[in-house]
Design a protein around this motif. Structure first.
Motif, PDB file in Angstrom:
ATOM      1  N   ARG A  54       0.902  -1.170   0.128  1.00  0.00           N
ATOM      2  CA  ARG A  54       0.134  -0.039   0.014  1.00  0.00           C
ATOM      3  C   ARG A  54       1.029   1.289  -0.045  1.00  0.00           C
ATOM      4  O   ARG A  54       1.874   1.338   0.661  1.00  0.00           O
ATOM      5  CB  ARG A  54      -0.756   0.115   1.261  1.00  0.00           C
ATOM      6  CG  ARG A  54      -1.987  -0.736   1.258  1.00  0.00           C
ATOM      7  CD  ARG A  54      -3.104  -0.687   2.226  1.00  0.00           C
ATOM      8  NE  ARG A  54      -4.054  -1.790   2.157  1.00  0.00           N
ATOM      9  CZ  ARG A  54      -5.201  -1.226   1.755  1.00  0.00           C
ATOM     10  NH1 ARG A  54      -5.508  -0.134   1.595  1.00  0.00           N
ATOM     11  NH2 ARG A  54      -6.281  -2.310   1.659  1.00  0.00           N
ATOM     12  N   VAL A  56       0.181   5.375   0.563  1.00  0.00           N
ATOM     13  CA  VAL A  56      -0.790   6.234   1.279  1.00  0.00           C
ATOM     14  C   VAL A  56      -0.313   7.814   1.104  1.00  0.00           C
ATOM     15  O   VAL A  56       0.829   8.043   1.625  1.00  0.00           O
ATOM     16  CB  VAL A  56      -1.166   6.273   2.574  1.00  0.00           C
ATOM     17  CG1 VAL A  56      -2.124   7.020   3.193  1.00  0.00           C
ATOM     18  CG2 VAL A  56      -1.622   4.743   2.695  1.00  0.00           C
ATOM     19  N   VAL A  66      -4.888   6.289  -1.712  1.00  0.00           N
ATOM     20  CA  VAL A  66      -4.462   5.096  -1.316  1.00  0.00           C
ATOM     21  C   VAL A  66      -4.322   4.067  -2.823  1.00  0.00           C
ATOM     22  O   VAL A  66      -5.090   4.166  -3.478  1.00  0.00           O
ATOM     23  CB  VAL A  66      -5.291   4.060  -0.471  1.00  0.00           C
ATOM     24  CG1 VAL A  66      -4.950   2.807  -0.115  1.00  0.00           C
ATOM     25  CG2 VAL A  66      -5.657   5.099   0.822  1.00  0.00           C
ATOM     26  N   THR A  68      -2.967   0.471  -4.262  1.00  0.00           N
ATOM     27  CA  THR A  68      -2.500  -0.934  -3.872  1.00  0.00           C
ATOM     28  C   THR A  68      -1.800  -1.553  -5.122  1.00  0.00           C
ATOM     29  O   THR A  68      -1.681  -2.857  -5.003  1.00  0.00           O
ATOM     30  CB  THR A  68      -3.698  -1.706  -3.452  1.00  0.00           C
ATOM     31  OG1 THR A  68      -4.701  -1.710  -4.464  1.00  0.00           O
ATOM     32  CG2 THR A  68      -4.222  -1.483  -2.317  1.00  0.00           C
ATOM     33  N   TRP A  74      -5.291   5.064  -8.029  1.00  0.00           N
ATOM     34  CA  TRP A  74      -5.706   5.309  -6.558  1.00  0.00           C
ATOM     35  C   TRP A  74      -7.037   5.717  -6.381  1.00  0.00           C
ATOM     36  O   TRP A  74      -8.056   5.739  -7.212  1.00  0.00           O
ATOM     37  CB  TRP A  74      -5.241   6.908  -6.544  1.00  0.00           C
ATOM     38  CG  TRP A  74      -3.554   7.047  -6.951  1.00  0.00           C
ATOM     39  CD1 TRP A  74      -2.854   6.879  -7.973  1.00  0.00           C
ATOM     40  CD2 TRP A  74      -2.398   6.829  -5.646  1.00  0.00           C
ATOM     41  NE1 TRP A  74      -1.534   7.239  -7.624  1.00  0.00           N
ATOM     42  CE2 TRP A  74      -1.221   7.085  -6.460  1.00  0.00           C
ATOM     43  CE3 TRP A  74      -2.538   6.846  -4.483  1.00  0.00           C
ATOM     44  CZ2 TRP A  74      -0.246   7.008  -5.664  1.00  0.00           C
ATOM     45  CZ3 TRP A  74      -1.359   6.655  -3.602  1.00  0.00           C
ATOM     46  CH2 TRP A  74      -0.308   6.710  -4.502  1.00  0.00           C
ATOM     47  N   ALA A  77      -9.766   8.273   0.125  1.00  0.00           N
ATOM     48  CA  ALA A  77     -10.047   7.690   1.261  1.00  0.00           C
ATOM     49  C   ALA A  77     -11.228   8.508   1.814  1.00  0.00           C
ATOM     50  O   ALA A  77     -11.520   9.665   1.443  1.00  0.00           O
ATOM     51  CB  ALA A  77      -9.087   7.683   2.309  1.00  0.00           C
ATOM     52  N   GLY A 112      -5.804   2.882   5.572  1.00  0.00           N
ATOM     53  CA  GLY A 112      -5.985   4.178   4.887  1.00  0.00           C
ATOM     54  C   GLY A 112      -7.300   4.468   4.253  1.00  0.00           C
ATOM     55  O   GLY A 112      -7.403   5.567   3.685  1.00  0.00           O
ATOM     56  N   GLU A 113      -8.217   3.535   4.057  1.00  0.00           N
ATOM     57  CA  GLU A 113      -9.348   3.861   3.340  1.00  0.00           C
ATOM     58  C   GLU A 113     -10.331   4.587   3.961  1.00  0.00           C
ATOM     59  O   GLU A 113     -11.102   5.311   3.345  1.00  0.00           O
ATOM     60  CB  GLU A 113     -10.015   2.436   2.877  1.00  0.00           C
ATOM     61  CG  GLU A 113      -9.005   1.808   1.759  1.00  0.00           C
ATOM     62  CD  GLU A 113      -9.650   0.298   1.326  1.00  0.00           C
ATOM     63  OE1 GLU A 113     -10.776   0.055   1.386  1.00  0.00           O
ATOM     64  OE2 GLU A 113      -8.813  -0.426   0.965  1.00  0.00           O
TER      65      GLU A 113
END
Length: 327
Positions: A54, A56, A66, A68, A74, A77, A112-113
């Protein structure tokens, strides 16, 4: 670490720099959630953290992004504030903290979501400028006019501490870390703070007490990198970059070839050190910070921070948003 000083009334020439002007902007709609913005990846962003797979990144208007997939895409959040966020630290791929204006401290438990407010003091009118946690419970946040907060319970409560009788802005925490980036904890209890007016502090007892170190330069420091307990880099105004091999007791200046403000430094898994700065400055070192080579982005946009990518690349963070450094 990133350029997050708050100019004082006198000698505030840095207020002409776009990244620093953002720090003077009023924080409107403080109690509201950050608005989802299609162009958030191109907005002013100031800091980032990598945790496992991840990434952030935080910045203006409460934006937290965020990724992944190594920055290829991206998501924005859910964030309960619209204040400027200045720094973020991820303890692992689930737990992290972010700080910003109104002395706000946010915490995430899902990578971080989504975020919640664990501390906020708008009445003090002091922004927090950096945050770092040694483990899930022990952490520190620093900011303008000597503002220093510590927690021992994972951020549930925060206690003010005094670093010095002076009220210099505390711009960046520089931890000693196993991987040289500040992400992974180290057995060392040593910690540095880069401050304004040429001041740098060191703690040898995990932030309990602090000592002002001899400084080689009277201008402000904005970041740095502790390769280990003794080898430390400091980045500052007008292209100033210094290296110490004795824990900050003595310093050697590096020739940078730039007068741009240098915002911070990160060490890649390959061992290469990348130093970022305004005017699109990107400095690299392949000899543990003993020397650097300097390049600039074509448009000379301000860079506030950089993150190593899993494929060996570098993610730049700044006034342009997020962008991969061209190979």
């Amino acid at each position: 670490m990133t350029p997050r000083p708050i100019p004082r009334p006198a000698g505030a020439g840095l207020a002409t720099v776009v990244l620093l002007l953002a720090l003077l902007a009023p924080a409107a709609a403080r109690a509201e959630e950050a608005v989802k913005a299609p162009l958030a990846t191109e907005s002013l962003l100031l800091d980032g953290a990598a945790a496992g797979a991840r990434l952030v990144v935080v910045g203006e208007r409460g934006h937290i992004l965020v990724s992944t997939d190594d920055g290829a895409s991206w998501i924005q959040a859910e964030v309960p504030t619209r204040v400027l966020l200045t720094a973020v630290h991820m303890h692992d791929d689930r737990t992290g903290w972010a700080v910003g204006h109104d002395a706000v401290i946010l915490r995430t438990g899902d990578g971080g979501e989504t975020w919640s407010v664990v501390y906020r003091a708008p009445e003090e009118e002091l922004p927090l400028l950096d945050v770092w946690f040694r483990d899930e419970r022990t952490g520190f946040a620093v900011g303008a006019y000597g503002y220093f907060l510590a927690t021992g319970d994972g951020g549930e409560t925060w206690t003010p501490r005094a670093v010095s009788v002076d009220d210099f802005h505390l711009n960046a925490l520089i931890p000693v870390a196993a991987d040289g980036t500040g992400a992974q904890p180290s057995p060392s209890r040593r910690l540095f703070i880069a401050a304004e007016a040429g001041v740098v502090y060191r703690s040898d007892d995990d932030g309990t007490t602090w000592r002002e170190l001899p400084s080689p330069y009277a201008g402000s420091w904005f970041g740095g990198l502790a390769l280990d307990e003794n080898r430390v880099l400091l980045t500052g105004l007008r292209g100033h970059l210094f290296r110490s091999e004795d824990g900050g007791e003595t310093w050697t200046q590096l020739e940078t070839g730039t007068h741009a403000l240098l915002t911070g430094a990160v060490r890649l898994p390959s061992g290469t050190i990348v130093v970022t700065g305004l005017e699109g400055s990107v400095l690299t070192s392949r000899d543990e910070g003993r020397s650097v080579s300097t390049a600039r982005l074509p448009l000379r946009e301000g860079i506030s921070a950089a993150l190593p990518l899993a494929d060996g690349g570098v993610l730049l963070i700044g006034e342009f948003g997020v962008r991969r450094l061209a190979d």
